[in-house]
Design a protein around this motif. Structure first.
Motif: not given
Length: 291
Positions: A141-142, A127-128, A236-239, A230-231
């Motif tokens: 990530g990654g 994932s990333f 990640c999307l918030d960041t 999902a959290e």
């Protein structure tokens, strides 16, 4: 026309397989081919072997000798390319003379957004999240399964076996999903331990589809695992700090399954990707040919 400008090569490699495309500098894709997994961190020798297989196959399908493409501008996006030294090491083992190797996060983001901007959530075996703005791509990530890969198929599968161990020890309540997983090991803890000692990320990831299926049926363990995954993706999307006009693309075998688990503000941004990581790789190869 010289050999160098006669063709371009794009290649995408990850835990689920390796895909190569042979194109012409005018934008036409002449052939595509597929081979085995290509994660340079977990299996460098296998990665190189599968790249060579894919390149040999794609040239054969295009009716071109392999020697004619060795000097072609090429871009390879590979899982497991963590450092510049990784990229150099891999390139040195390939016969391509004009080759750039990057991680697959770059090629995935370029393929998904083209000239547009946004955040790419890539979830498959690993994932990333990649945030693209202009020519810049920032990755979150990654890190691989040892240090991260939260929400990935491998991470979920390993977490499922950890839950099985807790249930077996009487430290957690059983559920239908956990019972099904334990049955795959014939209720034998030693079988599960032996599996974990040798399991590759793809082996763990094989459990992931069943986890999503169980979560859709309300299994408490499965729901809790998907919720925790999902959290992480929401964080990640918030960041990423997305602004108006920047979308979210979900790519990989599992990422679309997370759509209903994302926060509503992120769900509202979800859009279909313009292309794949292979499209991104060959797009970068065409750009390389133009310089």
């Amino acid at each position: 026309m010289t050999n160098r400008l006669e063709f371009v090569i794009g290649l995408d490699g990850g835990g689920s397989g390796c895909r190569a495309a042979l194109g012409a500098p005018d934008g036409a894709v002449l052939a595509t081919a597929y081979s085995g997994s290509a994660n340079y961190t977990s299996d460098p020798d296998g990665t190189v072997a599968h790249i060579l297989t894919a390149l040999t196959e794609v040239t054969s399908l295009a009716g071109v000798s392999f020697d004619r493409v060795k000097e072609a501008p090429a871009h390879l996006g590979l899982a497991g390319i963590v450092t510049h030294e990784d990229a150099q090491s891999c390139a040195a083992r390939l016969p391509l003379k004009n080759c750039r190797i990057s991680d697959d996060q770059l090629t995935s983001a370029i393929g998904a957004f083209g000239s547009q901007d946004g955040a790419l959530v890539g979830v498959g075996t690993g994932s990333f999240v990649a945030i693209k703005r202009g020519d810049s791509v920032r990755s979150i990530g990654g890190w691989g399964l040892q240090l991260g890969d939260q929400a990935s198929g491998a991470w979920l599968g390993r977490l499922a076996l950890q839950r099985c161990a807790l249930v077996t020890d009487g430290l957690a309540t059983p559920s239908p999903f956990i019972e099904d997983v334990l049955q795959t090991f014939k209720l034998d803890a030693n079988r599960m331990i032996a599996f974990a000692q040798k399991a590759a990320p793809a082996d763990y990831a094989a459990f992931a589809p069943n986890i999503f299926d169980a979560a859709s049926q309300g299994d408490p363990h499965a729901c809790d695992m998907i919720r925790k995954a999902a959290e992480y993706l929401n964080l990640c999307l918030d960041t990423a700090g997305l602004i108006d006009g920047e979308g979210v693309c979900l790519v990989g075998g599992l990422a679309p399954l997370y759509a209903p688990w994302l926060n509503e503000r992120h769900q509202a941004r979800v859009a279909e990707p313009l292309g794949t990581a292979l499209d991104g790789a060959i797009r970068l190869a065409w750009k390389r040919a133009a310089t």
